[in-house]
Design a protein around this motif. Structure first.
Motif, PDB file in Angstrom:
ATOM      1  N   ILE A 283      71.126  72.078  52.071  1.00 15.98           N
ATOM      2  CA  ILE A 283      70.512  70.741  52.031  1.00 15.98           C
ATOM      3  C   ILE A 283      71.086  69.957  53.204  1.00 15.98           C
ATOM      4  CG2 ILE A 283      70.092  68.655  50.695  1.00 15.98           C
ATOM      5  CD1 ILE A 283      70.766  70.211  48.170  1.00 15.98           C
ATOM      6  N   VAL A 284      70.205  69.632  54.152  1.00 15.23           N
ATOM      7  CA  VAL A 284      70.643  68.948  55.367  1.00 15.23           C
ATOM      8  C   VAL A 284      70.021  67.558  55.390  1.00 15.23           C
ATOM      9  CG1 VAL A 284      70.582  68.992  57.889  1.00 15.23           C
ATOM     10  CG2 VAL A 284      70.900  71.122  56.606  1.00 15.23           C
ATOM     11  N   GLY A 285      70.855  66.553  55.632  1.00 14.86           N
ATOM     12  CA  GLY A 285      70.360  65.182  55.658  1.00 14.86           C
ATOM     13  C   GLY A 285      70.133  64.672  57.064  1.00 14.86           C
ATOM     14  N   PHE A 286      69.129  63.821  57.205  1.00 17.02           N
ATOM     15  CA  PHE A 286      68.900  63.108  58.465  1.00 17.02           C
ATOM     16  C   PHE A 286      68.832  61.633  58.117  1.00 17.02           C
ATOM     17  CE2 PHE A 286      67.949  65.463  62.364  1.00 17.02           C
ATOM     18  CZ  PHE A 286      68.126  66.761  61.905  1.00 17.02           C
ATOM     19  N   LEU A 453      65.386  63.278  54.462  1.00 15.60           N
ATOM     20  CA  LEU A 453      65.376  62.200  55.443  1.00 15.60           C
ATOM     21  C   LEU A 453      65.450  60.889  54.684  1.00 15.60           C
ATOM     22  CD1 LEU A 453      64.236  64.650  56.922  1.00 15.60           C
ATOM     23  CD2 LEU A 453      62.527  63.176  57.973  1.00 15.60           C
ATOM     24  N   SER A 454      66.430  60.065  55.011  1.00 13.40           N
ATOM     25  CA  SER A 454      66.556  58.820  54.267  1.00 13.40           C
ATOM     26  C   SER A 454      67.336  57.789  55.061  1.00 13.40           C
ATOM     27  CB  SER A 454      67.269  59.103  52.941  1.00 13.40           C
ATOM     28  OG  SER A 454      67.473  57.905  52.246  1.00 13.40           O
ATOM     29  N   SER A 455      66.953  56.523  54.867  1.00 12.60           N
ATOM     30  CA  SER A 455      67.722  55.441  55.482  1.00 12.60           C
ATOM     31  C   SER A 455      68.877  55.041  54.589  1.00 12.60           C
ATOM     32  CB  SER A 455      66.839  54.211  55.682  1.00 12.60           C
ATOM     33  OG  SER A 455      65.877  54.486  56.644  1.00 12.60           O
ATOM     34  N   GLU A 456      68.841  55.528  53.361  1.00 16.75           N
ATOM     35  CA  GLU A 456      69.884  55.149  52.416  1.00 16.75           C
ATOM     36  C   GLU A 456      71.035  56.136  52.512  1.00 16.75           C
ATOM     37  OE1 GLU A 456      68.530  54.135  48.373  1.00 16.75           O
ATOM     38  OE2 GLU A 456      66.549  53.928  49.290  1.00 16.75           O
ATOM     39  N   ALA A 457      72.130  55.680  53.102  1.00 21.15           N
ATOM     40  CA  ALA A 457      73.286  56.555  53.290  1.00 21.15           C
ATOM     41  C   ALA A 457      73.777  57.161  51.972  1.00 21.15           C
ATOM     42  CB  ALA A 457      74.392  55.811  54.008  1.00 21.15           C
ATOM     43  N   PRO A 458      73.870  56.388  50.878  1.00 21.77           N
ATOM     44  CA  PRO A 458      74.382  56.992  49.640  1.00 21.77           C
ATOM     45  C   PRO A 458      73.556  58.199  49.192  1.00 21.77           C
ATOM     46  CG  PRO A 458      74.246  54.612  49.418  1.00 21.77           C
ATOM     47  CD  PRO A 458      73.588  54.957  50.711  1.00 21.77           C
ATOM     48  N   GLU A 459      72.248  58.141  49.473  1.00 23.49           N
ATOM     49  CA  GLU A 459      71.368  59.237  49.064  1.00 23.49           C
ATOM     50  C   GLU A 459      71.746  60.539  49.779  1.00 23.49           C
ATOM     51  OE1 GLU A 459      67.235  58.416  47.690  1.00 23.49           O
ATOM     52  OE2 GLU A 459      66.736  59.178  49.669  1.00 23.49           O
ATOM     53  N   VAL A 460      71.879  60.475  51.104  1.00 25.58           N
ATOM     54  CA  VAL A 460      72.220  61.705  51.827  1.00 25.58           C
ATOM     55  C   VAL A 460      73.656  62.129  51.534  1.00 25.58           C
ATOM     56  CG1 VAL A 460      70.498  61.578  53.664  1.00 25.58           C
ATOM     57  CG2 VAL A 460      72.644  60.377  53.954  1.00 25.58           C
ATOM     58  N   LEU A 461      74.532  61.148  51.323  1.00 24.49           N
ATOM     59  CA  LEU A 461      75.931  61.493  51.018  1.00 24.49           C
ATOM     60  C   LEU A 461      76.034  62.234  49.698  1.00 24.49           C
ATOM     61  CD1 LEU A 461      77.712  58.214  52.118  1.00 24.49           C
ATOM     62  CD2 LEU A 461      78.131  60.490  53.047  1.00 24.49           C
ATOM     63  N   LEU A 463      73.698  64.149  48.256  1.00 17.78           N
ATOM     64  CA  LEU A 463      73.001  65.429  48.149  1.00 17.78           C
ATOM     65  C   LEU A 463      73.374  66.469  49.188  1.00 17.78           C
ATOM     66  CD1 LEU A 463      69.337  64.211  47.567  1.00 17.78           C
ATOM     67  CD2 LEU A 463      70.697  65.533  45.961  1.00 17.78           C
ATOM     68  N   CYS A 464      73.687  66.014  50.421  1.00 14.67           N
ATOM     69  CA  CYS A 464      73.607  66.941  51.552  1.00 14.67           C
ATOM     70  C   CYS A 464      74.896  67.673  51.868  1.00 14.67           C
ATOM     71  CB  CYS A 464      73.117  66.194  52.786  1.00 14.67           C
ATOM     72  SG  CYS A 464      71.511  65.460  52.496  1.00 14.67           S
ATOM     73  N   ASP A 465      74.731  68.883  52.403  1.00 16.04           N
ATOM     74  CA  ASP A 465      75.862  69.673  52.868  1.00 16.04           C
ATOM     75  C   ASP A 465      76.292  69.203  54.252  1.00 16.04           C
ATOM     76  OD1 ASP A 465      75.589  71.358  50.592  1.00 16.04           O
ATOM     77  OD2 ASP A 465      73.897  72.328  51.603  1.00 16.04           O
ATOM     78  N   ARG A 466      75.287  68.889  55.074  1.00 13.40           N
ATOM     79  CA  ARG A 466      75.552  68.383  56.428  1.00 13.40           C
ATOM     80  C   ARG A 466      74.632  67.193  56.659  1.00 13.40           C
ATOM     81  NH1 ARG A 466      73.892  72.063  60.539  1.00 13.40           N
ATOM     82  NH2 ARG A 466      72.659  73.186  58.982  1.00 13.40           N
ATOM     83  N   ILE A 467      75.091  66.248  57.474  1.00 16.20           N
ATOM     84  CA  ILE A 467      74.297  65.045  57.729  1.00 16.20           C
ATOM     85  C   ILE A 467      74.186  64.805  59.229  1.00 16.20           C
ATOM     86  CG2 ILE A 467      74.178  62.535  57.404  1.00 16.20           C
ATOM     87  CD1 ILE A 467      75.840  63.060  54.789  1.00 16.20           C
ATOM     88  N   PHE A 468      72.942  64.667  59.695  1.00 15.74           N
ATOM     89  CA  PHE A 468      72.714  64.305  61.094  1.00 15.74           C
ATOM     90  C   PHE A 468      72.394  62.817  61.143  1.00 15.74           C
ATOM     91  CE2 PHE A 468      72.031  68.805  61.108  1.00 15.74           C
ATOM     92  CZ  PHE A 468      72.391  69.234  62.376  1.00 15.74           C
ATOM     93  N   VAL A 469      73.001  62.122  62.098  1.00 14.42           N
ATOM     94  CA  VAL A 469      72.719  60.696  62.237  1.00 14.42           C
ATOM     95  C   VAL A 469      71.939  60.492  63.528  1.00 14.42           C
ATOM     96  CG1 VAL A 469      73.673  58.374  62.275  1.00 14.42           C
ATOM     97  CG2 VAL A 469      74.896  60.202  61.094  1.00 14.42           C
ATOM     98  N   MET A 470      70.821  59.802  63.421  1.00 15.11           N
ATOM     99  CA  MET A 470      69.982  59.588  64.605  1.00 15.11           C
ATOM    100  C   MET A 470      70.013  58.136  65.040  1.00 15.11           C
ATOM    101  SD  MET A 470      66.639  62.002  64.063  1.00 15.11           S
ATOM    102  CE  MET A 470      65.978  61.639  65.689  1.00 15.11           C
ATOM    103  N   PHE A 471      69.829  57.935  66.333  1.00 15.36           N
ATOM    104  CA  PHE A 471      69.732  56.587  66.888  1.00 15.36           C
ATOM    105  C   PHE A 471      68.780  56.631  68.073  1.00 15.36           C
ATOM    106  CE2 PHE A 471      71.245  53.349  69.953  1.00 15.36           C
ATOM    107  CZ  PHE A 471      70.985  52.223  69.201  1.00 15.36           C
ATOM    108  N   GLU A 472      67.771  55.820  68.035  1.00 14.36           N
ATOM    109  CA  GLU A 472      66.781  55.739  69.112  1.00 14.36           C
ATOM    110  C   GLU A 472      66.295  57.097  69.598  1.00 14.36           C
ATOM    111  OE1 GLU A 472      68.395  53.034  71.988  1.00 14.36           O
ATOM    112  OE2 GLU A 472      67.761  51.297  70.800  1.00 14.36           O
TER     113      GLU A 472
END
Lengths: 507, 349
Positions: A283-286, A453-461, A463-472
């Motif tokens: 489970i990978v978060g963005f 994919l979520s804007s809510e940090a708690p959600e990805v935190l 569920l996810c094994d790894r989290i990618f953070v995007m900006f622009e």
């Protein structure tokens, strides 16, 4: 603080045989932000539609401005009483400028011509009042969602609104944008305006509201001041009527073979240099701010946003993803964001919506088999514990949470190896949220991979094994579950560059 | 208290009935008109000959309206069906006159219908030109081609290539005209059912099965209602749109065969001129939404019949034919208003 501006008493409302409000009471106080809470289908929207003059109550009274009313005739009457309603769907005209939108229907004229100068000046005053620095001549289509929301509220303020109803104003906003809206809300409160705030995000409620009312199944179950004795847990318990816990949701799993690799994916002005991969059962978060490009990036991954530069490699094979049908056949399911626009087909019934991606497989020779269709819908209604009276009813007859489950059924029905979920719990109440999270975890244990994919940090935190953070449009960092925190994500999502994180990601 | 409860029960019933009426507004508009016709001129109206005549006269519009239903469900509209009918009908007669083979004639006609439909569909789906514009263009193009080809005149069935009216071979023409001018189950006391009615009803059944019981049919509704969601669900929306226009073209071609067989000729200027608006009107009376996503084959069927019964009733009552248009116009607007009242929806257009 104690003067009541609106008092709704003994409100009853039924739709055909279905009684949705049972003697509900609601008191709104001057200069207060009042949270109206409850699961989907609890009756919040109906109650607010009664206050906003959209629906008449069957029984009960509304006391406002010293008068006792049986009902508020229509939205115009509501406006005259100083009640403004900000709906979830924004009603601005994108092709017009801010000041044109603010004055639509009430244009100031000089003789037969529009007096643009005065309108622009007045718009500036109103925008100052809500605390934003925007040029009234800006076309609305150039604004991001939070500013559109602000303009919508400014328009209501022009009519001397004393009570503003905000239906999930933050649902599609990012944290920074939410901060803008909150700043505006507190400044309005200080000006003596009462705000009804409907939201599923309890954290926000604790942060901004000073009173609350909880509805459950059409009954008012709790109301009062938000003080030290009230916390998210207390309110969530009121909402669902039982204890809820996210503890023990995350389960550590073994991951399998490489499933999908993305190398140097790029689309002009949308995203660039996207490198990432996912293994079987992972489970990978963005995450990131709204408009960070993750939506466009994954639309490209599923073939709905082509052409692109770079490579998409599925199970070791390079694939040219130029149609959604191709990714579907490759075992990739997609649960898009904005359910109303991208998820459900409003004119079709529940069964047809659920089976839309698999209907080809439910045939006997040429015609669709009612039995196979029934089998499919029954299976997923049970598995996702959907509450559905009749699958032939319109999809729009379901609550938000159940609509989302119907979209999930559509995605799960193709037996995918990979499911991409964009804002999977948007407009979904706490109870259904937990069910969706548990489902993701359960399927991942069976070897299905997920991009969340979520804007809510708690959600990805959570569920996810790894989290990618995007900006622009760029991936700023890859965080392992063990090192990811809400603060770190916020810092990176707002464009902060942390060398230690960056090197960790590339190492 | 009891009174109160009773009112509630009554309300529920009322609402449910209203919803049912709303879903089947075309059927009820038709029944209403049918009963009116019986009351006003039952003795003439109810005669089998009259009823069969209404259906025979409207079979061609009925067939075209089936194709139009798909286009409208897809969120489009076609203004070109009348001109397309003239074009492919002309092709059908030319091929028949040259080969004296009705199968070749029909094949050429249907092929031409599908090809012209595909052309429109590609312009709408791939080049994103609104269907209103595309079909406004093709309408003038098709009509212009027929007018040029027939130098503004007409062409009769049974005239050998290069021949004139005097060369017409009546026996040969009869082979073609029998497509429409034979009655099924004809006996000495019963006139039988004209074949065009059989074609129409058979095509209705086929189209009903296609739209309601096949995957492709559902894809058409999904695409018309929410293209983005349909696309993300893996539906090839462009292909579906093109298919919708192609099927509409095929229906128009079948309508053209029936029409040219019935009349025995084609007129480059007059054939199909009123068909565009009649077909759209029938579909709209049938409950389809111009915004796409909504429509029923049964609705379209009764929509066509409503218009047909209306015209027939006016004729029986001796109303000036010049006023028929006004009555038809009122019925279209009235049916849509009725529908909205009944199902309680307000639709943005």
């Amino acid at each position: 603080m104690s003067d009541i501006v609106v008092s709704m008493k003994g409100i009853d409302k039924s739709f055909s045989e279905n009684k949705v409000l049972h003697g509900v009471e609601l008191n709104l106080y001057k200069g207060s932000i009042h949270a109206l809470l409850g699961e989907n289908g609890a009756g919040k929207s109906t109650l607010m539609n009664i206050l906003g003059g959209v629906l008449p109550p069957d029984e009960g009274t509304i006391e406002i401005g010293g008068k006792t009313l049986k009902k508020i005739a229509d939205t115009i009457a509501a406006k005259k009483l100083g009640i403004g309603f900000v709906h979830q769907e924004l009603t601005l005209l994108n092709d017009l400028t801010i000041f044109e939108n603010l004055f639509i229907g009430d244009e100031i004229k000089k003789g037969p011509l529009l007096d643009k100068k005065t309108m622009i000046e007045k718009s500036k005053e109103i925008l100052d009042r809500v605390g934003v620095d925007l040029d009234p001549k800006t076309p609305v289509r150039e604004l991001n969602t939070s500013y559109k929301q602000v303009v919508e509220i400014a328009r209501i303020l022009m009519h001397d609104a004393k009570i503003i109803i905000m239906d999930e104003p933050t649902a599609s906003l990012t944290d920074v944008e939410i901060a803008n809206v909150f700043k505006m809300m507190s400044s309005l409160r200080d000006q003596g305006i009462s705000i009804v705030f409907i939201s599923h995000k309890l954290g926000e409620v604790m942060q901004i509201c000073d009173r609350y009312t909880v509805l459950r199944n059409g009954y008012m179950v709790a109301t009062g001041l938000i003080d030290d004795t009230i916390n998210e847990h207390v309110i969530a318990t009121h909402m669902v009527g039982r204890e809820l816990s996210y503890d023990g949701l995350y389960v550590k799993r073994e991951t399998g073979d490489m499933l999908l690799e993305v190398k140097g994916l790029e689309r002009e002005r949308e995203f660039k240099n996207a490198d990432f991969s996912i293994k079987k059962g992972e489970i990978v978060g963005f995450t990131g701010l709204l408009g960070d490009g993750r939506n466009e990036l994954f639309e490209s991954v599923v073939g709905a946003n082509s052409p692109y530069k770079g490579e998409i490699i599925l199970r070791g094979q390079k694939v040219k993803m130029n149609s959604r049908n191709k990714s579907l056949k490759g075992g990739v399911s997609y649960v898009p964001r904005n359910r109303k626009e991208n998820g459900i087909v409003k004119d079709l019934n529940i069964a047809t919506n659920m089976t839309l991606s698999v209907v080809e497989k439910l045939k006997n020779l040429l015609l669709i088999s009612r039995r196979k269709e029934r089998g499919f819908t029954d299976k997923y209604i049970k598995e996702l514990s959907m509450s559905v009276h009749n699958v032939k009813n319109p999809i729009t007859s379901l609550s938000g949470g159940n609509q989302q489950k119907a979209v999930l059924a559509k995605a799960l029905g193709t037996n995918p190896d990979l499911i991409i979920m964009d804002n999977p719990t948007q407009g979904v109440d706490v109870g259904a949220k937990l069910e969706i999270y548990s489902l993701i975890m359960q399927l991942a244990q069976q070897g299905v991979s997920f991009f969340v994919l979520s804007s809510e940090a708690p959600e990805v935190l959570m569920l996810c094994d790894r989290i990618f953070v995007m900006f622009e449009g760029e991936i700023r960092a890859e965080l392992d579950r063990s090192e990811a925190t809400e603060q770190k994500i916020m810092f990176l999502a707002t464009g902060g560059v942390d060398e230690s994180v960056k090197t960790a990601a590339t190492a | 208290m009891l009174d109160h409860a009773l009112t509630k029960v009554r309300n529920i019933r009322g609402k449910d009935i209203m919803r049912f009426l709303g879903n089947n507004a075309a059927l009820f508009a038709f029944l209403l008109l049918f009963i009116m016709a019986i009351i006003l001129r039952g003795e003439i109206f109810l005669q089998p000959v009259n009823i069969l005549n209404i259906m025979r006269h409207n079979a061609i519009i009925g067939i075209i309206a089936l194709g139009m239903t798909l286009v409208i469900v897809l969120g489009g509209v076609s203004l070109s069906v009348g001109a397309q009918l003239a074009l492919v009908g002309w092709i059908s007669i030319e091929v028949f006159n040259a080969t004296r083979n009705i199968f070749l004639a029909m094949l050429a006609c249907v092929a031409a219908g599908i090809i012209t439909g595909l052309l429109e569909g590609v312009l709408v789906a791939k080049f994103k030109v609104p269907s209103f514009i595309v079909t406004l263009g093709t309408m003038t193009i098709f009509r212009s081609i027929v007018l040029y080809g027939l130098t503004g005149g007409g062409l009769m069935v049974g005239i050998p290539p290069g021949g004139v009216g005097a060369d017409r071979d009546v026996e040969v023409a009869r082979i073609y005209q029998n497509i429409s001018n034979v009655n099924l189950f004809q006996t000495d006391d019963f006139i039988g059912i004209p074949l065009p009615i059989i074609y129409w009803i058979a095509l209705c059944v086929l189209m009903y099965l296609f739209t309601s019981h096949t995957a492709t049919g559902r894809h058409i509704f999904a695409t018309g209602s929410n293209e983005k969601a349909a696309k993300l669900s893996g539906i090839k929306v462009d292909k579906i749109r093109i298919l919708g226009f192609a099927i509409c073209g095929a229906m128009v071609a079948l309508g053209a065969v029936v029409e040219t067989a019935r009349v025995g000729a084609i007129s480059s200027a007059a054939t199909g001129v009123e068909h565009n608006l009649d077909a759209i009107a029938a579909v709209v009376i049938g409950g389809a939404s111009m915004a796409g996503g909504k429509g029923r084959i049964s609705g379209t069927f009764f929509g066509v019949l409503t218009l047909g019964v209306m015209t027939n009733l006016l004729a029986i009552m001796g109303v000036d034919p010049f006023l028929h248009g006004a009555a038809r116009g009122l019925i279209v607007i009235g049916a849509v208003l009725l529908q909205r009242r009944l199902d309680g929806t307000k639709e943005a257009t």
